[in-house]
Write a protein that holds these residues in place. Structure first.
Motif, PDB file in Angstrom:
ATOM      1  N   THR A  85       0.845  -1.195   0.000  1.00 44.80           N
ATOM      2  CA  THR A  85       0.000   0.000   0.000  1.00 44.80           C
ATOM      3  C   THR A  85       0.883   1.249   0.000  1.00 44.80           C
ATOM      4  O   THR A  85       2.089   1.194   0.253  1.00 44.80           O
ATOM      5  CB  THR A  85      -0.915   0.028   1.233  1.00 44.80           C
ATOM      6  N   TRP A  86       0.236   2.394  -0.255  1.00 44.16           N
ATOM      7  CA  TRP A  86       0.957   3.666  -0.238  1.00 44.16           C
ATOM      8  C   TRP A  86       1.593   3.903   1.127  1.00 44.16           C
ATOM      9  O   TRP A  86       2.720   4.385   1.222  1.00 44.16           O
ATOM     10  CB  TRP A  86       0.006   4.812  -0.571  1.00 44.16           C
ATOM     11  N   LEU A  87       0.844   3.590   2.200  1.00 46.24           N
ATOM     12  CA  LEU A  87       1.377   3.810   3.548  1.00 46.24           C
ATOM     13  C   LEU A  87       2.606   2.944   3.799  1.00 46.24           C
ATOM     14  O   LEU A  87       3.587   3.404   4.399  1.00 46.24           O
ATOM     15  CB  LEU A  87       0.307   3.503   4.587  1.00 46.24           C
ATOM     16  N   PHE A 143      10.286   4.332   3.322  1.00 45.03           N
ATOM     17  CA  PHE A 143      11.162   5.481   3.115  1.00 45.03           C
ATOM     18  C   PHE A 143      11.510   6.152   4.435  1.00 45.03           C
ATOM     19  O   PHE A 143      12.543   6.820   4.538  1.00 45.03           O
ATOM     20  CB  PHE A 143      10.500   6.489   2.162  1.00 45.03           C
ATOM     21  N   GLU A 144      10.648   5.967   5.443  1.00 51.07           N
ATOM     22  CA  GLU A 144      10.935   6.507   6.770  1.00 51.07           C
ATOM     23  C   GLU A 144      11.842   5.578   7.584  1.00 51.07           C
ATOM     24  O   GLU A 144      12.199   5.886   8.717  1.00 51.07           O
ATOM     25  CB  GLU A 144       9.618   6.735   7.536  1.00 51.07           C
ATOM     26  N   GLY A 145      12.202   4.433   6.996  1.00 50.59           N
ATOM     27  CA  GLY A 145      13.118   3.511   7.636  1.00 50.59           C
ATOM     28  C   GLY A 145      12.498   2.579   8.657  1.00 50.59           C
ATOM     29  O   GLY A 145      13.192   2.056   9.537  1.00 50.59           O
ATOM     30  N   GLN A 146      11.193   2.310   8.539  1.00 53.83           N
ATOM     31  CA  GLN A 146      10.513   1.494   9.541  1.00 53.83           C
ATOM     32  C   GLN A 146      10.514  -0.001   9.222  1.00 53.83           C
ATOM     33  O   GLN A 146      10.053  -0.799  10.030  1.00 53.83           O
ATOM     34  CB  GLN A 146       9.075   1.988   9.732  1.00 53.83           C
ATOM     35  N   GLY A 147      10.986  -0.395   8.076  1.00 52.61           N
ATOM     36  CA  GLY A 147      10.997  -1.819   7.749  1.00 52.61           C
ATOM     37  C   GLY A 147       9.651  -2.301   7.239  1.00 52.61           C
ATOM     38  O   GLY A 147       8.706  -1.518   7.052  1.00 52.61           O
ATOM     39  N   PHE A 148       9.574  -3.619   7.055  1.00 54.96           N
ATOM     40  CA  PHE A 148       8.360  -4.195   6.486  1.00 54.96           C
ATOM     41  C   PHE A 148       8.187  -5.615   6.996  1.00 54.96           C
ATOM     42  O   PHE A 148       8.974  -6.504   6.666  1.00 54.96           O
ATOM     43  CB  PHE A 148       8.435  -4.188   4.957  1.00 54.96           C
ATOM     44  N   HIS A 149       7.192  -5.809   7.848  1.00 50.89           N
ATOM     45  CA  HIS A 149       6.887  -7.133   8.401  1.00 50.89           C
ATOM     46  C   HIS A 149       5.411  -7.429   8.140  1.00 50.89           C
ATOM     47  O   HIS A 149       4.529  -6.803   8.721  1.00 50.89           O
ATOM     48  CB  HIS A 149       7.184  -7.172   9.897  1.00 50.89           C
ATOM     49  N   ARG A 150       5.175  -8.405   7.279  1.00 51.53           N
ATOM     50  CA  ARG A 150       3.801  -8.755   6.923  1.00 51.53           C
ATOM     51  C   ARG A 150       3.763 -10.166   6.361  1.00 51.53           C
ATOM     52  O   ARG A 150       4.639 -10.557   5.589  1.00 51.53           O
ATOM     53  CB  ARG A 150       3.263  -7.775   5.877  1.00 51.53           C
ATOM     54  N   LYS A 151       2.775 -10.918   6.771  1.00 50.01           N
ATOM     55  CA  LYS A 151       2.542 -12.242   6.205  1.00 50.01           C
ATOM     56  C   LYS A 151       1.038 -12.415   6.015  1.00 50.01           C
ATOM     57  O   LYS A 151       0.278 -12.407   6.984  1.00 50.01           O
ATOM     58  CB  LYS A 151       3.080 -13.348   7.121  1.00 50.01           C
ATOM     59  N   TRP A 152       0.636 -12.569   4.771  1.00 46.70           N
ATOM     60  CA  TRP A 152      -0.787 -12.701   4.472  1.00 46.70           C
ATOM     61  C   TRP A 152      -1.294 -14.074   4.908  1.00 46.70           C
ATOM     62  O   TRP A 152      -0.676 -15.092   4.618  1.00 46.70           O
ATOM     63  CB  TRP A 152      -1.021 -12.510   2.980  1.00 46.70           C
ATOM     64  N   GLY A 190       1.928  -1.214  14.101  1.00 46.12           N
ATOM     65  CA  GLY A 190       3.167  -0.846  14.747  1.00 46.12           C
ATOM     66  C   GLY A 190       4.173  -0.422  13.703  1.00 46.12           C
ATOM     67  O   GLY A 190       3.908  -0.519  12.498  1.00 46.12           O
ATOM     68  N   PRO A 191       5.346   0.063  14.116  1.00 47.07           N
ATOM     69  CA  PRO A 191       6.358   0.495  13.148  1.00 47.07           C
ATOM     70  C   PRO A 191       6.787  -0.646  12.226  1.00 47.07           C
ATOM     71  O   PRO A 191       7.435  -1.601  12.650  1.00 47.07           O
ATOM     72  CB  PRO A 191       7.525   0.949  14.045  1.00 47.07           C
ATOM     73  N   GLY A 192       6.393  -0.558  10.975  1.00 47.28           N
ATOM     74  CA  GLY A 192       6.750  -1.581   9.998  1.00 47.28           C
ATOM     75  C   GLY A 192       6.004  -2.888  10.145  1.00 47.28           C
ATOM     76  O   GLY A 192       6.365  -3.868   9.503  1.00 47.28           O
ATOM     77  N   VAL A 193       4.963  -2.918  10.952  1.00 49.44           N
ATOM     78  CA  VAL A 193       4.198  -4.146  11.206  1.00 49.44           C
ATOM     79  C   VAL A 193       2.813  -4.008  10.589  1.00 49.44           C
ATOM     80  O   VAL A 193       2.056  -3.098  10.937  1.00 49.44           O
ATOM     81  CB  VAL A 193       4.072  -4.425  12.719  1.00 49.44           C
TER      82      VAL A 193
END
Length: 237
Positions: free
Chosen positions: A47-49, A55-64, A165-168
Motif C-alpha cells: 500500500t501507499w502507507l 522510506f521513513e526507515g521502519q521496515g516491512f513485516h507482513r505475512k498474508w 506498529g512500526p513496519g508491522v
C-alpha cells in the motif's frame, strides 16, 4: 496558409477531446473496477502507507493469511472497537459520521467516523493524508469493495493490511511481534489489545500497554462479548 487549413483544427481538437475521454474512462472508471476485481482473489501486495513507512526507515513485516487462519476473537474485537455496525451497513455509517463531526467541533481530539470498509478502501488503494479529493475517492472505492468483495473479503483484507506498529502490517505479523503466537492463536485479551492500539499504532503498544490502552482494551473485551452474543460478526464468521 492554404485555404483548407482552417477546418482541420476543430477536427483535431475533437480527436484530442475523445482521447482524453477514453483515458478518463480507462484509468478513472475501468482501472479502479478492474483493480478491485483482481484484489477480490489476489492479496494486495503493498500500500501507499507501507511505501511511505519504508522510506521513513521502519521496515516491512507482513505475512498474508486467510481469514479462517485468524482468531475469530480478533474480528469481533476490531468490530467492537472500530465499527459496531459493520455487518449492517453498506459501507457507510452516517450516524457515526454525524457523531464524529459533532465531537470534533467541540474537542481538539479528533474522532474518526470511518467504517472498516472505508478504512480498507483508504488503506489499500489511496495515499495517506486528508483532502476532499481523497475522501471522494475513498467513498468510490468503498462502494466498489462493498459490491465486488463483500464483508468477509473486506475483513480479510483489512486484517492483513492495517498498520499495527512500526513496519508491522496485518494480524499475523502483529500477533507474532507482540505475543509470539500466530494470528490463529490470539486469545480475547490479546485481540482486544491489538484492537485498542489501532487508532495510534505508532504511539501505543499492545505487548506492554500503558494505563490508557489497558482501560480501552478492557472495554473492547466487554464490547466484543456483546458482538459475539448478538451476532454482530456473523457476516464474516
Amino acid at each position: 496558409m492554404r485555404a483548407d487549413d482552417g477546418p482541420k483544427r476543430p477536427g483535431l481538437l475533437r480527436r484530442i477531446g475523445r482521447a482524453f475521454v477514453m483515458l478518463f474512462v480507462i484509468f478513472g472508471l475501468v482501472g479502479p473496477v478492474l483493480t478491485v476485481a483482481i484484489y477480490r482473489v489476489v492479496p494486495p501486495p503493498i500500500t501507499w502507507l507501507m511505501v511511505q513507512r519504508l522510506f521513513e526507515g521502519q521496515g516491512f513485516h507482513r505475512k498474508w493469511v486467510p481469514l479462517n487462519a485468524i482468531s475469530p476473537t480478533l474480528a469481533r474485537s476490531v468490530i467492537a472497537a472500530e465499527d459496531a455496525k459493520f455487518c449492517d451497513h453498506h459501507g457507510f455509517d452516517f450516524e457515526a459520521m454525524e457523531k464524529a463531526m459533532a465531537h470534533n467541533e467541540r474537542s481538539k481530539r479528533i474522532r474518526g467516523g470511518s467504517t472498516i470498509s472505508q478504512q480498507t478502501a483508504k488503506n489499500v488503494f489511496l495515499w495517506p493524508g486528508r483532502s476532499y479529493v481523497r475522501k471522494g475517492l475513498e467513498a468510490y472505492f468503498t462502494v466498489l469493495i462493498e459490491v465486488l468483495w463483500g464483508k468477509p473479503r473486506i475483513m480479510e483484507v483489512y486484517l492483513n493490511s492495517v498498520e499495527w506498529g512500526p513496519g508491522v502490517y496485518g494480524a499475523e505479523a502483529a500477533a507474532q511481534k507482540n505475543f509470539g503466537v500466530g494470528a490463529d492463536h490470539l486469545n480475547s485479551a490479546q485481540a482486544a489489545r491489538l484492537a485498542a492500539i489501532l487508532p495510534s499504532p505508532l504511539k501505543w503498544r499492545a505487548a506492554a500497554p500503558g494505563p490508557y490502552v489497558q482501560r480501552r482494551s478492557g472495554r473492547i473485551t466487554k464490547a466484543a462479548g456483546v458482538v459475539r452474543r448478538e451476532g454482530g460478526a456473523e457476516c464474516v464468521l
